[in-house]
Design an enzyme around this catalytic site. Structure first.
Site, PDB file in Angstrom:
ATOM      1  CD  GLU A 137      22.086  -4.849  38.864  1.00 38.04           C
ATOM      2  OE1 GLU A 137      21.965  -5.308  39.658  1.00 38.04           O
ATOM      3  OE2 GLU A 137      21.505  -3.660  39.121  1.00 38.04           O
ATOM      4  CD  GLU A 158      25.743  -1.840  36.931  1.00 36.89           C
ATOM      5  OE1 GLU A 158      24.783  -1.901  36.759  1.00 36.89           O
ATOM      6  OE2 GLU A 158      26.314  -2.544  35.690  1.00 36.89           O
TER       7      GLU A 158
END
Length: 694
Positions: A137, A158
């Protein structure tokens, strides 16, 4: 920065702080000055850089400093050798007790990371190593990205843990590469045993703008950045928001339903966020990620996922009860008795991982040639996929040979049998092998249910016999049940664990008990479902009674995979050992007698002729009754196994079921699930383990 996250730091008292170290770099071609931020936690690549509140504060302070300067042409971010960054520090997450805390974790990450895309100068991420979760990210927030072709792990894992990418991942990636590619990385890969992509795949998917070789990666990346700044290189971007995403998202929801059947909320929240990325502003999208992250941080699925993660990352690497590695004997040659499919799979794995000669034996020349031929064909497939060089392929083929006599085992250090699952046959094989091998040669059996102790009885050296139970397919399934028989000595056991480790398997020490762990539990579980059908429950009702767990397949689909004959044999073995708990279905026996492969036709519809064999019952159960019956049976059997000392602890049961039976990662193993649902009484684990603290 108005908030450096200091109020959250008490949740992360053991945080290994990743520092953001700034160095000025004069770019080539007169492109100007770059502030290059290196992310480094002070350790080597075996301890990847992660971000807790203090690490985020360090990066925030570095960005404050560079934003205040007016002499910079660009800002760059790179990681320490072999590691870019691997995301959030997970150690403090299980102790979060309030949604407000959870919300602030998401907000803090967004507040820091988004600045990389909102500076007055362009930002560049130089992905030199593993980039996972929040690490990826960070790169997505930058204006441009380069990646090393040597990077082996790029991922947003995730959903694998019961979370969503919560620091910009769902919004930025979907806009960058489009919904289909974003769904693959955010949802499909995590749900496919947490698959990672490599640097080249990331570049081809559009995650990175340029790719360079590892040897001079940073130098080439800086040259490329300079050319971008000078206008000599233009990076084009596709406006993915202009298209219709509805079919892509609908297809993805269908696949998630098929895999999870609603059992885990994270992939569904991720799909909602990806859909939002098409129309939402940056503020709206990031706020939605914050809310989703806060909700999921307060759910049981995250705790369960972290429990599972700890099992496969830590406990699997330090097997309970394994002897000292120094006791292990060196293995320079391996023998495989049998040349069937399972034996051939094992031979290839031994040759690839141990890089020693492997010889298969069989009584039939045609069968032997087919076995060796299968190994060589699989090597050719690996060559065709680019996973082996021509030299490596030729060397592997040279390592795997066949022989019609067991004399070929004379100089072997490790011999494993993979013959018919019959105690008499296996004892005969070991007696023949013992006549030609040294007294130190380990004799291993791949039996799935028979007694290793009885198999070793009558040998001159029963102490060197060990169970070495692979799961099918051998190359893919990570679990190895290592079985200590009554007389197995520590040197043999240590050798088995060392070999298992070299084969890149997760080994669990198991007592010599009927069917060991996975097959014992699956047989009890399936036995209850089959018994419900025998009693009159419609087959389709019973087969889908446990869909809500998100198991990888239904019981009767599993029956089709393993084969009714194998399932019947294991059921008979366990019935002989535990007649009050394990039955032998007459209907299943009829299925085997008829030669049916299962109850499903090739098109996955129920086969009327096969299902007609399951008849005679007049006491049907509801789906809920079947589900509770199966779960209670699992709880009872696990309790008995722990009392018998089949494994050291409940955690080993969970590890076996996750790695050997595909028990859903997000459920946290079977014992936490039975605890949370109240089926286990008393509990297997302390309150709060793999669940939200009360």
């Amino acid at each position: 920065m108005t908030d450096n996250g200091s109020n959250l730091e008490e949740l992360f008292p053991d945080e290994v702080v990743t520092k953001a170290i700034v160095h000025d770099v004069e770019l080539p071609y007169g492109a100007g000055l770059m502030a290059l931020i290196t992310l480094d936690n002070g350790f080597d690549h075996t301890k990847p850089s992660t971000f807790g509140p203090a690490g985020l504060a360090s990066l925030g302070e570095a960005l404050d400093a560079v934003a205040a300067r007016n002499d910079l042409a660009a800002v760059g971010v790179v990681g320490k050798p072999f590691i870019f960054a691997v995301g959030a520090d997970l150690k403090g997450l299980p102790v979060i007790t309030g949604r407000e805390q959870a919300l602030r974790i998401g907000e803090l990450g967004h507040r820091v990371f988004r600045r990389l895309g909102e500076l007055d100068v362009p930002s560049f991420a130089f992905v030199n190593g593993a980039a996972m979760g929040g690490g990826l990210e960070i790169a997505l927030h930058c204006t441009y990205r380069t990646v090393s072709s040597g990077v082996t792990a790029v991922a947003l894992p995730e959903c694998f843990l019961g979370l969503v990418p919560g620091w910009g991942g769902t919004q930025l990636l979907a806009r960058l590469v489009g919904p289909a590619a974003a769904i693959r990385l955010i949802i499909e890969n995590p749900l496919s045993q947490n698959r990672m992509i490599k640097g080249r795949e990331a570049f081809e998917a559009g995650v990175a703008d340029a790719m360079f070789e590892p040897a001079d990666f940073l130098e080439e990346s800086l040259r490329w950045a300079a050319r971008v700044l000078r206008g000599e290189v233009t990076v084009s971007r596709t406006d993915h928001t202009a298209g219709d995403w509805s079919k892509t998202l609908a297809d993805a929801r269908f696949l998630v339903d098929m895999k999870l059947r609603g059992s885990s909320p994270a992939p569904y929240r991720a799909l909602d966020l990806i859909e939002l990325a098409r129309t939402a502003s940056r503020d709206e999208g990031f706020a939605a990620e914050d809310r989703a992250l806060a909700d999921l941080l307060m759910g049981d699925e995250l705790r369960a996922g972290l429990y599972s993660f700890d099992l496969v990352q830590r406990r699997a690497k330090r097997p309970a009860g394994a002897p000292d590695r120094e006791l292990a004997r060196k293995v320079t040659k391996v023998g495989v008795v049998g040349a069937g499919l399972m034996a051939s799979q094992m031979a290839l794995l031994f040759a690839r991982r141990l890089e020693v000669p492997v010889v298969l034996t069989d009584l039939d020349q045609d069968r032997l040639e087919r076995g060796v031929g299968h190994v060589h064909a699989e090597i050719d497939k690996l060559l065709g996929k680019g996973r082996l060089s021509a030299d490596q392929a030729n060397r592997l083929k040279g390592l795997v040979t066949g022989s019609l006599t067991k004399d070929a085992f004379t100089d072997a250090d490790f011999v494993i049998e993979a013959v018919f699952e019959d105690l008499g046959v296996k004892r005969k094989v070991f007696a023949e092998v013992e006549e030609v091998v040294s007294a130190e040669c380990v004799l291993a059996t791949n039996t799935s249910s028979l007694s290793v102790t009885e198999m070793a009885a009558g040998l001159r050296h029963p102490e060197r016999v060990v169970g070495f139970h692979f799961f099918n397919p051998v190359a893919m399934m990570p679990l190895l049940e290592i079985v200590r028989a009554a007389e197995t000595d520590d040197a043999t056991l240590a050798t088995a664990f060392t070999v298992g480790r070299t084969l890149k398997k997760s080994s669990v020490l198991v007592k010599d008990a009927p069917a060991f762990v996975v097959n014992r539990l699956l047989t009890r579980f399936m036995g209850e479902v089959i018994a419900a059908v025998d009693e009159g429950t419609p087959l389709e009702v019973a087969d889908h009674a446990l869909d809500g767990l998100g198991l990888p397949m239904t019981p009767f689909t599993l029956l089709q995979l393993v084969g009714p004959a194998v399932a019947l044999h294991v059921a008979e073995t366990l019935h002989a050992a535990f007649p009050s708990r394990y039955g032998v279905s007459e209907n299943l026996a009829r299925l085997v007698a008829e030669g049916r492969p299962g109850v499903y036709a090739p098109d996955l519809s129920l086969d009327p002729q096969a299902t007609a064999l399951f008849s005679g019952g007049s006491s049907p159960s509801t789906a809920q009754e079947v589900r509770l019956r199966a779960l209670r049976a699992l709880a009872e059997e696990i309790r008995l196994m722990l009392d018998e000392g089949v494994v050291a602890a409940a955690q080993d049961i969970d590890l076996c079921m996750i790695l050997g039976a595909g028990w859903p990662f997000h459920l946290g193993g079977v014992t936490p699930y039975l605890d949370r649902t109240g089926v286990a009484e008393p509990r297997f684990l302390p309150p709060g383990v793999a669940s939200v603290p009360a």
